[in-house]
Design a protein around this motif. Structure first.
Motif, mmCIF file in Angstrom:
data_model
loop_
_atom_site.group_PDB
_atom_site.id
_atom_site.type_symbol
_atom_site.label_atom_id
_atom_site.label_comp_id
_atom_site.label_asym_id
_atom_site.label_seq_id
_atom_site.Cartn_x
_atom_site.Cartn_y
_atom_site.Cartn_z
ATOM 1 N N VAL A 111 0.856 -1.266 -0.023
ATOM 2 C CA VAL A 111 -0.031 0.096 0.030
ATOM 3 C C VAL A 111 0.863 1.195 -0.053
ATOM 4 O O VAL A 111 0.264 2.311 -0.550
ATOM 5 C CB VAL A 111 -0.959 -0.205 1.081
ATOM 6 C CG1 VAL A 111 -1.645 1.398 1.393
ATOM 7 C CG2 VAL A 111 -1.825 -1.081 1.131
ATOM 8 N N ALA B 263 -5.087 11.394 -3.699
ATOM 9 C CA ALA B 263 -5.208 11.299 -2.391
ATOM 10 C C ALA B 263 -5.768 12.608 -1.517
ATOM 11 O O ALA B 263 -5.766 13.480 -2.229
ATOM 12 C CB ALA B 263 -3.801 11.027 -1.820
ATOM 13 N N GLN C 81 1.295 1.680 -3.640
ATOM 14 C CA GLN C 81 0.063 2.222 -4.172
ATOM 15 C C GLN C 81 -0.235 3.636 -3.913
ATOM 16 O O GLN C 81 -0.936 4.151 -4.667
ATOM 17 C CB GLN C 81 -0.854 1.118 -3.827
ATOM 18 C CG GLN C 81 -0.627 -0.160 -4.525
ATOM 19 C CD GLN C 81 -1.451 -1.482 -3.654
ATOM 20 O OE1 GLN C 81 -2.279 -0.928 -2.639
ATOM 21 N NE2 GLN C 81 -1.699 -2.137 -4.336
ATOM 22 N N MET C 82 -0.140 4.094 -2.696
ATOM 23 C CA MET C 82 -0.370 5.368 -2.207
ATOM 24 C C MET C 82 0.267 6.211 -2.634
ATOM 25 O O MET C 82 -0.088 7.398 -3.221
ATOM 26 C CB MET C 82 -0.406 5.519 -0.706
ATOM 27 C CG MET C 82 -1.812 4.713 -0.072
ATOM 28 S SD MET C 82 -3.298 5.601 -0.726
ATOM 29 C CE MET C 82 -3.198 7.305 -0.186
ATOM 30 N N ASN D 76 -0.924 7.085 -6.065
ATOM 31 C CA ASN D 76 -2.202 7.764 -5.663
ATOM 32 C C ASN D 76 -2.020 9.236 -5.706
ATOM 33 O O ASN D 76 -2.488 10.268 -6.145
ATOM 34 C CB ASN D 76 -2.943 7.370 -4.666
ATOM 35 C CG ASN D 76 -4.429 7.709 -4.496
ATOM 36 O OD1 ASN D 76 -5.170 8.144 -5.428
ATOM 37 N ND2 ASN D 76 -5.124 7.804 -3.521
#
Lengths: 350, 350
Positions: A83, A96, A86-87, A90
């Motif tokens: 994550v 985000a 992945q963030m 983002n």
């Protein structure tokens, strides 16, 4: 030598500028003290800038430092480690919460990969400064070597310098890293002397059992490494994360350039404690953006003598609490620039 | 009939829109609940608008209602009464703190003379809606007739309608009036049942002796008029100020148009209590901007069930606490507009 040069350049607040700001506040068309915390904030920022009024903190730049953590293997977070990457994607895509808030407050946003495990491919707003693909597990060995910790500090210093030299008048700290509240709590405990249970929170959402385990992991690491807070580099290397180290450097870089740096949540607060251990005068550059719901943040801010501007029950990180505080910081400074005095406006005094 | 028409048009929050906002918050790329108070705020504003996401609260308009007070003759304030008119001139000239903050947050500002003692001349941003050149001294007789109180309420309603019909998506309350914390405290006591000592503060700066006197003045007025909170118009007329009445109408007008209204300090909080006495559903439109250092503000907010966004020790009025809260309100709504979901961003869930 970047670190040593930076530390040598950090000095105390300028007392005459602070006195001038206090005097000006008393002459503005408002009852004395009626702007509460904003008045003292304006005085501190005058002391940092060495002039009254200090410059408006515009334009402002947010830097989000991202890294992964070996201690994730100990089950301290319910989120999978991927994550983090992945963030970061983002953030780069603009999806985000920190992207929304950056747009909201008119701040630029950059993302710095200082220690993400999965190789990233980036976009204009992603800086590849990866030092290591995640730290080691500090329950087993030091999270970083001293050289790695220094390199991460110097990434943060360099980013701060580049942003300020590019025109930024205010820096905001951001972070991303699954499991990064665990090293943050360990750093706060090591540098403040607080008990692990007093600084260990629920991060992005863990149950009672995981919380007890996380507290034990932190207590075990402190026992294993027996960190000496008078040795900040070794302590940071043993217990920190690459983004924590970079954030500490980023804060030191802001202090070196005498530009305010708005501190976000518990990750940034732990980095601020590290920065103050390297250079106590760096606190003059720090503005506490918000009171994170993470308990270590409050312990760190008390250690630094800082009172947060916002208290909204937030615990997201990314720089979100710093971004929301920016308009308040700007407002505090703008009062010194824009507001008429009793004399100039022809308003009677009591 | 404006007042009755407005009251009849105010309805409850829309539950399906609130449910939709809660559901959307749970799917956004952030841990559940990590935005704290901003999440519930976004849900409330969806309920007010009747749609999810609710509109961004931009553009926003601040209206500063100004009036004078007969009770000033009782020595409840150290400031001379002409400061009301002088500060209105300062607002029109752009030199007050609320002007600086309005520029800061990108809100328009208008000033409404609803009850200033000294005739004013002025400027595009000053609306002359003067109903009476200051209220009567409520220690001697009712501050206003019922017709005057109604007229002031309807000024506020009309201003709110005009701003919303002109495009405003958010209204902010402002006030100016030397001695106006005294009627504010009396109104809060009358409508909440709180003791005078619990709601009487130091306004813009009074000593212990004046504070004790001010408390006695308020207690005396409550004994003289024996206000019935179930008769809001008569209670407002007996104890209020013209700007308090206009602000109550302004809040009711926002609720009628289903536009959020950010409540400033103790003057606006007392007006919000009056508005809720007329129409309990009006609370759905209210957002508490900040916790004023005046004790009556906290009593009023507790009565309304509202938690303030900011707590900065401010006690200036003018709308300053509402203006500083605006970017946070906008940020809360922007999250629902801008942030990616776990699905859309390809981020793993825990």
């Amino acid at each position: 030598m970047t670190l040593e040069t930076t530390l040598a350049a950090i000095g105390p607040a300028d007392e005459p500028a602070m006195a001038a700001a206090r005097d000006l506040q008393a002459r503005l068309t408002k009852p004395a003290g009626s702007l509460g915390a904003l008045e003292e904030l304006s005085v501190r920022l005058a002391g940092l800038a060495g002039t009254c009024p200090p410059p408006l903190p515009e334009p402002a730049s947010i830097a989000v430092f991202a890294g992964d953590h070996g201690v994730h293997a100990q089950g301290v977070s319910p989120w999978p480690q991927e994550v983090t990457a992945q963030m970061v994607a983002n953030f780069v895509a603009g999806g985000a919460v920190i992207n929304a808030f950056a747009r909201q407050v008119g701040a630029s946003l950059m993302v710095v990969d200082v220690g993400v495990k999965i190789p990233l491919h980036g976009g204009d707003t992603l800086l590849d400064a990866n030092i290591r693909r995640g730290t080691r597990d500090f329950t087993v060995e030091p999270a970083m070597t001293v050289d790695e910790a220094r390199a991460a500090l110097e990434v943060g210093i360099s980013v701060a310098r580049a942003l300020v030299d590019g025109g930024a008048k205010c820096l905001l700290t951001g972070d991303m890293g699954i499991a990064n509240t665990t090293p943050a709590a360990a750093l706060v405990a090591a540098f403040t002397g607080a008990e692990p249970v007093a600084v260990t929170g629920r991060g992005t959402g863990i149950d009672d059992e995981t919380h007890a385990h996380k507290t034990a992991v932190i207590a075990g690491a402190l026992a294993t490494h027996a960190p000496d807070p008078k040795q900040p580099l070794a302590t940071l290397a043993a217990l920190g994360g690459l983004e924590h180290a970079a954030l500490a450097g980023f804060i030191l870089g802001a202090a070196e350039r005498r530009v305010p740096v708005i501190i976000d949540g518990v990750i940034a607060c732990s980095a601020a404690v590290v920065a103050a251990a390297f250079a106590p005068d760096a606190v003059a550059a720090m503005v506490a953006g918000h009171r994170s719901a993470e308990p270590g943040a409050a312990v760190a801010l008390a250690h630094l003598g800082l009172t947060p501007l916002l208290d909204l029950g937030m615990r997201l990180g990314e720089g979100t609490g710093a971004a929301l505080a920016l308009p308040i910081v700007t407002g505090a400074v703008r009062v010194l620039h824009d507001v008429a005095t009793f004399d100039s406006a022809g308003v009677s005094e009591k």
